[in-house]
Design a protein around this motif. Structure first.
Motif, PDB file in Angstrom:
ATOM      1  N   GLN A 124     -51.721 -26.989 120.279  1.00 34.96           N
ATOM      2  CA  GLN A 124     -52.793 -27.585 120.117  1.00 34.96           C
ATOM      3  C   GLN A 124     -52.702 -29.172 120.869  1.00 34.96           C
ATOM      4  OE1 GLN A 124     -54.599 -27.390 116.600  1.00 34.96           O
ATOM      5  NE2 GLN A 124     -53.392 -28.002 115.597  1.00 34.96           N
ATOM      6  N   ALA A 132     -51.834 -21.376 117.389  1.00 37.18           N
ATOM      7  CA  ALA A 132     -52.679 -22.598 117.753  1.00 37.18           C
ATOM      8  C   ALA A 132     -51.786 -23.668 117.479  1.00 37.18           C
ATOM      9  CB  ALA A 132     -53.744 -22.340 117.945  1.00 37.18           C
ATOM     10  N   ARG A 133     -51.113 -23.734 116.371  1.00 35.27           N
ATOM     11  CA  ARG A 133     -50.625 -25.037 115.387  1.00 35.27           C
ATOM     12  C   ARG A 133     -49.813 -25.797 116.483  1.00 35.27           C
ATOM     13  NH1 ARG A 133     -51.816 -22.398 110.611  1.00 35.27           N
ATOM     14  NH2 ARG A 133     -49.474 -21.360 110.498  1.00 35.27           N
ATOM     15  N   HIS A 139     -50.906 -14.696 122.038  1.00 35.61           N
ATOM     16  CA  HIS A 139     -52.140 -14.679 122.238  1.00 35.61           C
ATOM     17  C   HIS A 139     -52.170 -13.316 121.305  1.00 35.61           C
ATOM     18  CE1 HIS A 139     -52.392 -11.336 124.978  1.00 35.61           C
ATOM     19  NE2 HIS A 139     -51.552 -12.198 125.768  1.00 35.61           N
ATOM     20  N   GLN A 195     -58.426 -21.281 120.291  1.00 32.85           N
ATOM     21  CA  GLN A 195     -57.898 -20.518 119.286  1.00 32.85           C
ATOM     22  C   GLN A 195     -58.250 -19.991 119.068  1.00 32.85           C
ATOM     23  OE1 GLN A 195     -59.972 -23.416 119.755  1.00 32.85           O
ATOM     24  NE2 GLN A 195     -58.657 -25.460 119.200  1.00 32.85           N
ATOM     25  N   GLN A 196     -59.205 -19.122 119.062  1.00 32.87           N
ATOM     26  CA  GLN A 196     -59.578 -17.794 118.789  1.00 32.87           C
ATOM     27  C   GLN A 196     -59.290 -16.966 119.051  1.00 32.87           C
ATOM     28  OE1 GLN A 196     -63.787 -18.655 119.454  1.00 32.87           O
ATOM     29  NE2 GLN A 196     -63.753 -15.989 120.120  1.00 32.87           N
ATOM     30  N   CYS A 204     -44.856 -16.535 115.499  1.00 28.62           N
ATOM     31  CA  CYS A 204     -45.330 -15.723 115.073  1.00 28.62           C
ATOM     32  C   CYS A 204     -45.035 -14.576 114.835  1.00 28.62           C
ATOM     33  CB  CYS A 204     -46.130 -15.334 116.588  1.00 28.62           C
ATOM     34  SG  CYS A 204     -47.407 -16.776 116.560  1.00 28.62           S
ATOM     35  N   PRO A 217     -52.830 -16.556 117.712  1.00 28.21           N
ATOM     36  CA  PRO A 217     -52.431 -16.747 116.143  1.00 28.21           C
ATOM     37  C   PRO A 217     -52.060 -17.748 115.551  1.00 28.21           C
ATOM     38  CG  PRO A 217     -51.476 -14.684 117.515  1.00 28.21           C
ATOM     39  CD  PRO A 217     -52.007 -16.146 118.451  1.00 28.21           C
ATOM     40  N   PRO A 218     -52.660 -17.817 114.435  1.00 26.37           N
ATOM     41  CA  PRO A 218     -52.623 -19.837 113.789  1.00 26.37           C
ATOM     42  C   PRO A 218     -51.804 -20.499 114.037  1.00 26.37           C
ATOM     43  CG  PRO A 218     -54.405 -18.292 112.615  1.00 26.37           C
ATOM     44  CD  PRO A 218     -53.519 -17.416 113.397  1.00 26.37           C
ATOM     45  N   GLU A 219     -50.533 -20.042 113.704  1.00 25.72           N
ATOM     46  CA  GLU A 219     -49.177 -20.250 114.244  1.00 25.72           C
ATOM     47  C   GLU A 219     -48.909 -20.886 115.229  1.00 25.72           C
ATOM     48  OE1 GLU A 219     -49.475 -16.578 110.801  1.00 25.72           O
ATOM     49  OE2 GLU A 219     -50.356 -16.704 112.680  1.00 25.72           O
TER      50      GLU A 219
END
Length: 380
Positions: A222, A218-219, A14, A210-211, A63, A214-216
């Protein structure tokens, strides 16, 4: 270039974990290599991880981690002391110069000072006396420590102390680098600045998890299969109720007759929660009981839990981490095994495969999870 080690679970990776990696490189240099020793398919609390080890490792290297190694299951399912010692041993032999960890106090020097106090005969005697009074290990540790021990009421400080104790007992050259851990480690609600993994897991899969990731990461997470103890509860109960008295007696974490109490509860209570509520006490906290029950399910005896680690799996590595693997071999690290290769210790490999196969029984309904196949390390 320095090499920093991190002992972790990343369940999930996270925003707080990304902050730690950033602070390590701000402190030691942007070219610092980061090696993570991560728990595999099970976590130290005695539960299945929310995502399998390969998925979580991919999220970590996406990340900013350079190498992710697996902390073997028999290290993961030890007490906090054993968990810390296993990770420190692997990182020391891998050549890490710094051990970074989160702690509420943010003071590695203070934790190392407290760790040195535990090496005295006086401390050992006080700890034994506190345990005889029925205190849990964490409470006994605080009672035996004396002045300054009030910081040990916080969970990350306790684990940080165990890392420092392991550094001393193994005569490791690693230096502690504590990163201040803000927020509540077990908070049920996610803090935007310092979310707890507990809170993020509670939001998955239908909440706004997801918030806090990190976006990386989460991808990666998910669309991956996910796991929970509740989905495999009947499989666990079936195994526990079929165990003989002799199997229970050999089970890890069952000393002091705890195995007998657990066995009786398993045979009389309808579900895992009522079993835990029946057996837990001031002396035997829930996490120890969860580890006992999980070890029973996996067929891990006390002898298994205490055996030396025979090898370490590579779970993920990016291009920048490849020289670290070559250097580790020159330093005499534990044998490094790419998943998919046959490890050198066949007996331990059988235990590991059994644990991996049984992990798939915790999969969420509808997830495509065949019996586990060890995969190859992911090279980015």
């Amino acid at each position: 270039m320095k090499t920093a080690g991190i002992i972790c679970e990343y369940n999930p990776f996270h925003l707080g974990h990304r902050r730690q990696l950033e602070l390590v490189r701000q402190t030691l240099g942007e070219d610092t290599a980061i090696v993570c020793v991560m728990s595999g398919n099970y976590v130290q609390r005695g539960e299945p991880a929310r995502w399998d080890k390969f998925t979580r490792a991919r999220a970590a290297v996406a990340c900013g981690a350079d190498v992710v190694l697996e902390l073997p299951v028999t290290c993961v399912l030890r007490s906090a002391e054993g968990f810390a010692r296993g990770g420190v041993e692997i990182l020391s032999r891998f050549g890490a110069e710094v051990l970074s960890f989160g702690a509420e106090c943010g003071d590695g020097a203070l934790l190392m000072e407290l760790a040195r106090r535990t090496e005295t005969a006086e401390f050992a005697e006080k700890l034994r006396e506190a345990l005889k009074r029925g205190l849990s290990y964490a409470a006994a540790l605080e009672a035996a420590m004396g002045p300054g021990s009030e910081i040990l009421s916080q969970p990350n400080n306790i684990l940080g102390l165990e890392y420092c104790r392991a550094i001393l007992s193994l005569d490791s050259a690693m230096e502690p680098l504590a990163i201040r851990r803000t927020g509540d480690y077990h908070a049920a609600e996610a803090d935007p600045g310092a979310p707890s993994a507990t809170a993020v897991r509670a939001l998955y899969p239908d909440g706004p998890w997801q918030q806090y990731v990190p976006p990386e990461a989460a991808r990666v997470l998910q669309d991956a299969p996910w796991y929970d103890l509740a989905f495999g509860e009947r499989a666990v109960l079936a195994r526990l109720r079929a165990m003989s008295d002799g199997e229970w007696e050999q089970c890890a974490h069952g000393s002091e007759g705890l195995w007998s109490k657990a066995m009786k509860a398993v045979r009389s209570r309808p579900d895992l929660e009522s079993i835990l509520q029946t057996v837990k006490s001031k002396r035997y906290p829930r996490t120890r009981l969860q580890r006992l029950l999980l070890c029973a399910y996996l067929g891990i005896s006390q002898i298994d839990l205490e055996r030396p680690v025979p090898y370490v799996r590579i779970l993920a590595v990016i291009q920048r981490g490849r020289p670290l693997l070559r250097r580790a071999k020159d330093l005499g690290a534990l044998p490094l095994v790419n998943p998919g290769q046959t490890p050198p210790d066949r007996d331990y490999y059988a235990l590991e495969r059994r644990a991996a196969d049984l992990f798939t029984l915790f999969a969420a309904p509808g997830c495509p999870t065949p019996a586990a196949q060890e995969q190859s390390a992911r090279l980015f």
